[in-house]
Design an enzyme around this catalytic site. Structure first.
Site, short mmCIF file in Angstrom:
data_model
loop_
_atom_site.label_atom_id
_atom_site.label_comp_id
_atom_site.label_asym_id
_atom_site.label_seq_id
_atom_site.Cartn_x
_atom_site.Cartn_y
_atom_site.Cartn_z
N ASP A 128 -76.13 -29.91 -22.29
CA ASP A 128 -76.89 -28.99 -21.34
C ASP A 128 -77.71 -27.85 -21.55
O ASP A 128 -76.72 -27.07 -21.34
CB ASP A 128 -76.15 -28.45 -19.95
CG ASP A 128 -76.89 -27.95 -18.63
OD1 ASP A 128 -78.29 -28.03 -19.43
OD2 ASP A 128 -76.79 -28.66 -17.74
N TYR A 152 -90.94 -30.42 -26.84
CA TYR A 152 -91.08 -29.57 -26.07
C TYR A 152 -92.72 -28.93 -25.69
O TYR A 152 -93.16 -28.77 -26.82
CB TYR A 152 -90.03 -28.43 -25.62
CG TYR A 152 -88.64 -28.73 -25.45
CD1 TYR A 152 -88.63 -29.74 -24.98
CD2 TYR A 152 -87.78 -27.80 -26.10
CE1 TYR A 152 -87.13 -30.16 -24.60
CE2 TYR A 152 -86.73 -28.25 -25.71
CZ TYR A 152 -86.04 -29.66 -26.26
OH TYR A 152 -84.77 -30.10 -25.74
N GLY A 166 -99.97 -33.56 -21.14
CA GLY A 166 -100.89 -34.63 -22.01
C GLY A 166 -100.12 -35.83 -22.51
O GLY A 166 -98.99 -35.98 -22.10
N HIS A 167 -101.41 -37.66 -22.50
CA HIS A 167 -100.53 -38.19 -22.87
C HIS A 167 -101.14 -38.75 -24.34
O HIS A 167 -102.09 -37.89 -24.57
CB HIS A 167 -99.74 -39.36 -22.55
CG HIS A 167 -98.85 -39.20 -21.27
ND1 HIS A 167 -97.61 -38.92 -21.88
CD2 HIS A 167 -98.80 -38.58 -20.30
CE1 HIS A 167 -96.99 -38.93 -21.12
NE2 HIS A 167 -97.46 -38.64 -19.89
N ASP A 170 -99.73 -41.31 -30.20
CA ASP A 170 -98.92 -40.59 -30.79
C ASP A 170 -97.68 -41.17 -32.11
O ASP A 170 -97.16 -40.15 -32.66
CB ASP A 170 -97.30 -41.73 -29.55
CG ASP A 170 -97.55 -41.10 -28.15
OD1 ASP A 170 -98.58 -40.19 -27.95
OD2 ASP A 170 -97.23 -41.91 -27.82
#
Length: 385
Positions: free
Chosen positions: A70, A94, A135-136, A166
């Site tokens: 975590d 990230y 975004g993708h 990707d």
């Protein structure tokens, strides 16, 4: 000495990689490193995440090990820094600035391990006006001009799944960058940050096209060029059973064999005559429509006409050529692509199924000598027994 868990499995045996869990290109890049033999430890977050499917089927986590940390807990960053101190490579995906806020950014990691290669995977990159935005894949490739190249001229651009952005423009460039930086570090240089942006990699993939565009050999619109479906002997055609054949008979000798086997020898002279391309396309389409895909496959079998059936995902593993090469393999009841490329001296293999989130904590703590991983961890979650 080879890192534990990787002995004898690929050219990256002995390389240690920390992957901060995410989705898309980061996990695929880490899978490729793992396939090549690296000991990849995925740092999963409590409660899981990922693709939203049963982790047992997330092939991008094969050949890896997993711990749960975590990062928002008071000691979370320290646990990851402990791993980074023992690693050769760290991969994170990230948004810019997030790793720094969590205490595991490049500065913190390099303070612990100056030789670390810190790989950053994003869509927009670490800087620029869009860097902080979400975004993708589809948006990244749209801005680079590559999405606009794909599809019929009278239809919207075709979406190439997430393979072009990707994985090709993202994951593969991250892996190339990481391996180059690792070579530099091991040759006596320091560790460094690799900024792999999908927009950069996807744009780079179109280098040849930009050269052709500058030379006047490419039209800046869909379906008007040699390699984008504009050419009648480089494209796909529907067969009598509603399936498709792919044609790539670019060179003259391959084109001649193609038209002969198709039964369109009278159209052989249309190859270089752009004014006849429409006529040729109609003739080819009509001819393919007279037989099924499998019948046409038999016609072109063994030829150099550069014609192949368009197979589905479930059909592909059973094609005789792919079966003979072992292009696909089965592990844990899942048919999946085998590791690629191939190596003569350091062969690779699928040596483990998708890692259970947190399921390897004790082994990693021992093998990497990071005992802090064992303190106060939550129960592993993920694949049921």
């Amino acid at each position: 000495m080879a890192a534990a868990g990787t002995a004898g499995h690929g050219p990256l045996t002995g390389v240690r990689v920390v992957e901060l869990a995410g989705i898309g290109p980061g996990p695929f890049a880490a899978m490729l490193l793992a396939d090549l033999g690296a000991d990849v430890v995925r740092v999963d977050r409590p409660g899981g995440g990922g693709l939203g499917i049963d982790p047992a089927y997330d092939i991008t986590n094969r050949n890896k090990r997993s711990v749960v940390v975590d990062l928002k807990a008071p000691d979370g960053a320290e646990r990851v820094l402990g791993l980074a101190g023992r690693a050769d490579v760290l991969v994170e995906g990230y948004r810019p600035g997030v790793a720094e806020r969590l205490g595991v950014g490049p500065a913190a990691c390099h303070a612990r391990n100056p030789g670390l290669v810190y790989g950053r995977m994003t869509g927009w990159g670490q800087d620029g006006p869009l860097a902080p935005r979400a975004g993708h894949d589809i948006a990244y490739i749209a801005l680079t001009g590559t999405l606009g190249m794909i599809g019929a001229p009278d239809a919207p651009p075709a979406v190439p799944a997430n393979l072009l952005g990707d994985y090709a423009g993202g994951s593969l460039y991250l892996v190339v960058g990481v391996l180059a930086a690792l070579h530099h570090a091991r040759a006596g240089g320091a560790g460094q940050v690799v900024d792999a942006a999908i927009v950069d990699g996807t744009a780079h993939l179109s280098s040849m096209i930009h050269g052709m565009l500058a030379a006047g050999g490419w039209h800046d619109r869909r379906g008007a060029n040699l390699l984008d479906g504009g050419c009648p002997y480089y494209g796909t055609y529907r067969t009598a059973d509603g399936r498709y054949m792919a044609v790539g008979a670019l060179e003259e000798r391959f084109y001649d064999e193609f038209t002969e086997l198709l039964g369109l020898g009278e159209h052989a002279s249309a190859r270089k005559d752009l004014s006849r391309w429409g006529e040729l396309r109609e003739a080819v389409a009509a001819r393919f429509g007279t037989r099924t895909r499998d019948e046409w496959t038999a016609v072109f079998d063994g030829s150099d006409a550069c014609v192949a059936p368009v197979l589905s995902l479930r059909e592909a593993p059973h094609h005789p050529h792919l079966a003979a090469r072992g292009t696909f393999t089965e592990h844990g009841g899942i048919t999946q692509p085998a590791p690629a490329p191939r190596f003569s001296a350091t062969p690779t293999t699928v040596r483990g199924g998708p890692a259970r989130p947190g399921g390897d904590t004790a082994d990693v703590a021992r093998d990497w000598d990071v005992p802090d991983l064992l303190q106060g961890l939550p129960e592993p979650k993920g694949t049921p027994e």
